[in-house]
Design a protein around this motif. Structure first.
Motif, PDB file in Angstrom:
ATOM      1  N   GLY A   4      36.030  11.147  76.778  1.00 30.92           N
ATOM      2  CA  GLY A   4      34.474  11.943  76.578  1.00 30.92           C
ATOM      3  C   GLY A   4      34.436  12.105  77.214  1.00 30.92           C
ATOM      4  O   GLY A   4      35.009  12.156  79.190  1.00 30.92           O
ATOM      5  N   PRO A   5      32.746  12.337  78.451  1.00 36.28           N
ATOM      6  CA  PRO A   5      32.380  12.901  79.858  1.00 36.28           C
ATOM      7  C   PRO A   5      32.878  12.432  80.592  1.00 36.28           C
ATOM      8  O   PRO A   5      33.097  11.049  80.686  1.00 36.28           O
ATOM      9  CB  PRO A   5      30.701  13.347  79.730  1.00 36.28           C
ATOM     10  CG  PRO A   5      31.221  13.499  77.949  1.00 36.28           C
ATOM     11  CD  PRO A   5      32.204  12.776  77.297  1.00 36.28           C
ATOM     12  N   LYS A   6      33.086  12.764  81.921  1.00 33.45           N
ATOM     13  CA  LYS A   6      34.324  12.034  83.472  1.00 33.45           C
ATOM     14  C   LYS A   6      32.168  12.150  84.266  1.00 33.45           C
ATOM     15  O   LYS A   6      32.377  12.674  84.858  1.00 33.45           O
ATOM     16  CB  LYS A   6      34.949  12.338  83.741  1.00 33.45           C
ATOM     17  CG  LYS A   6      35.940  13.056  82.926  1.00 33.45           C
ATOM     18  CD  LYS A   6      36.226  11.149  82.087  1.00 33.45           C
ATOM     19  CE  LYS A   6      37.641  11.506  81.673  1.00 33.45           C
ATOM     20  NZ  LYS A   6      37.847  11.749  79.783  1.00 33.45           N
ATOM     21  N   LEU A   7      31.167  11.403  83.841  1.00 26.96           N
ATOM     22  CA  LEU A   7      29.400  12.058  84.258  1.00 26.96           C
ATOM     23  C   LEU A   7      30.315  11.234  85.959  1.00 26.96           C
ATOM     24  O   LEU A   7      28.934  11.581  86.303  1.00 26.96           O
ATOM     25  CB  LEU A   7      28.813  11.078  83.645  1.00 26.96           C
ATOM     26  CG  LEU A   7      28.717  11.420  81.775  1.00 26.96           C
ATOM     27  CD1 LEU A   7      27.328  11.054  81.336  1.00 26.96           C
ATOM     28  CD2 LEU A   7      28.222  13.235  81.903  1.00 26.96           C
ATOM     29  N   GLN A   8      30.618  10.352  86.043  1.00 29.97           N
ATOM     30  CA  GLN A   8      30.506   9.683  87.562  1.00 29.97           C
ATOM     31  C   GLN A   8      31.716  10.689  88.425  1.00 29.97           C
ATOM     32  O   GLN A   8      31.145   9.997  89.479  1.00 29.97           O
ATOM     33  CB  GLN A   8      31.213   8.602  87.074  1.00 29.97           C
ATOM     34  CG  GLN A   8      33.449   8.548  86.922  1.00 29.97           C
ATOM     35  CD  GLN A   8      33.187   8.549  85.459  1.00 29.97           C
ATOM     36  OE1 GLN A   8      32.647   8.924  84.981  1.00 29.97           O
ATOM     37  NE2 GLN A   8      34.384   7.762  85.400  1.00 29.97           N
ATOM     38  N   TYR A   9      32.627  11.895  87.918  1.00 29.52           N
ATOM     39  CA  TYR A   9      32.976  12.454  88.354  1.00 29.52           C
ATOM     40  C   TYR A   9      32.094  13.797  88.321  1.00 29.52           C
ATOM     41  O   TYR A   9      32.995  14.759  89.230  1.00 29.52           O
ATOM     42  CB  TYR A   9      34.702  12.695  88.122  1.00 29.52           C
ATOM     43  CG  TYR A   9      35.200  11.587  88.208  1.00 29.52           C
ATOM     44  CD1 TYR A   9      35.938  10.984  89.392  1.00 29.52           C
ATOM     45  CD2 TYR A   9      35.699  10.844  87.235  1.00 29.52           C
ATOM     46  CE1 TYR A   9      36.446   9.586  89.573  1.00 29.52           C
ATOM     47  CE2 TYR A   9      36.556   9.780  87.125  1.00 29.52           C
ATOM     48  CZ  TYR A   9      36.956   8.952  88.146  1.00 29.52           C
ATOM     49  OH  TYR A   9      37.589   7.408  88.654  1.00 29.52           O
ATOM     50  N   ALA A  10      31.036  13.863  88.229  1.00 28.91           N
ATOM     51  CA  ALA A  10      30.465  15.350  87.722  1.00 28.91           C
ATOM     52  C   ALA A  10      30.289  15.081  89.696  1.00 28.91           C
ATOM     53  O   ALA A  10      29.822  15.267  90.550  1.00 28.91           O
ATOM     54  CB  ALA A  10      29.208  14.820  86.620  1.00 28.91           C
ATOM     55  N   GLY A  11      30.200  16.522  89.383  1.00 26.67           N
ATOM     56  CA  GLY A  11      29.807  17.883  90.551  1.00 26.67           C
ATOM     57  C   GLY A  11      30.865  19.163  91.091  1.00 26.67           C
ATOM     58  O   GLY A  11      31.475  19.709  89.895  1.00 26.67           O
ATOM     59  N   ASP A  12      30.218  19.662  91.934  1.00 26.28           N
ATOM     60  CA  ASP A  12      30.703  21.057  92.312  1.00 26.28           C
ATOM     61  C   ASP A  12      32.644  20.897  92.532  1.00 26.28           C
ATOM     62  O   ASP A  12      32.904  19.214  92.955  1.00 26.28           O
ATOM     63  CB  ASP A  12      30.192  21.925  93.266  1.00 26.28           C
ATOM     64  CG  ASP A  12      29.048  21.831  93.179  1.00 26.28           C
ATOM     65  OD1 ASP A  12      28.970  21.853  91.951  1.00 26.28           O
ATOM     66  OD2 ASP A  12      27.936  21.546  93.778  1.00 26.28           O
ATOM     67  N   PHE A  13      33.405  21.608  92.088  1.00 26.99           N
ATOM     68  CA  PHE A  13      35.069  22.178  92.670  1.00 26.99           C
ATOM     69  C   PHE A  13      35.202  22.801  92.919  1.00 26.99           C
ATOM     70  O   PHE A  13      33.980  23.983  92.801  1.00 26.99           O
ATOM     71  CB  PHE A  13      35.915  21.192  91.763  1.00 26.99           C
ATOM     72  CG  PHE A  13      35.625  21.769  90.343  1.00 26.99           C
ATOM     73  CD1 PHE A  13      36.115  23.331  89.991  1.00 26.99           C
ATOM     74  CD2 PHE A  13      34.731  22.036  89.155  1.00 26.99           C
ATOM     75  CE1 PHE A  13      36.254  23.932  88.507  1.00 26.99           C
ATOM     76  CE2 PHE A  13      34.495  22.374  88.215  1.00 26.99           C
ATOM     77  CZ  PHE A  13      35.416  23.227  87.478  1.00 26.99           C
ATOM     78  N   GLU A  14      35.940  23.267  94.036  1.00 26.61           N
ATOM     79  CA  GLU A  14      36.468  24.505  94.948  1.00 26.61           C
ATOM     80  C   GLU A  14      37.695  24.912  93.945  1.00 26.61           C
ATOM     81  O   GLU A  14      38.289  24.035  94.321  1.00 26.61           O
ATOM     82  CB  GLU A  14      36.354  24.675  96.016  1.00 26.61           C
ATOM     83  CG  GLU A  14      36.786  25.178  96.917  1.00 26.61           C
ATOM     84  CD  GLU A  14      36.529  24.875  98.414  1.00 26.61           C
ATOM     85  OE1 GLU A  14      37.476  25.673  99.122  1.00 26.61           O
ATOM     86  OE2 GLU A  14      35.875  24.566  98.930  1.00 26.61           O
TER      87      GLU A  14
END
Length: 116
Positions: free
Chosen positions: A73-83
């Motif tokens: 399932g989704p990894k909401l704790q790691y949500a955010g931008d990535f480069e």
């Protein structure tokens, strides 16, 4: 480099960025079908890690395990931008670094370059 060659090169680099983003987003979204589509079945994620004894060991995660992880399932704790940074690319393989905003970890991926 001609204008046509430059255009082809930029399209190829965009394809590489898209493949890396597809991998990262499929993991974040917990989408195993998308993960399966964007990974080569023989892919293995590898990293050198320290062991409890202080020795170095090669840690390997095959494509199937990455797909299984996406099933969680989704990894909401790691949500955010990535480069995404293309470190190197030739006609067949690209080395890509994905830096996520939640951590300072940097991963280098070998992905198949898109033909075009």
């Amino acid at each position: 480099m001609t204008e046509r060659e430059a255009s082809h090169e930029e399209a190829r680099r965009e394809g590489i960025r898209a493949a890396a983003a597809d991998y990262m987003q499929s993991w974040l979204d917990g989408d195993p079908d998308r993960m399966r589509r964007c990974l080569h079945p023989d892919l293995a994620k590898r990293r050198v890690r320290d062991t409890a004894s202080g020795d170095l060991a090669l840690w390997e995660v095959p494509a199937g395990d990455l797909i299984d992880d996406a099933m969680g399932g989704p990894k909401l704790q790691y949500a955010g931008d990535f480069e995404i940074t293309i470190l190197d690319a030739d006609d067949e393989v690209a080395s890509v670094r994905i830096l996520r905003s939640h951590s300072m970890n940097t991963c280098t991926w070998r992905i198949l370059a898109t033909a075009g």
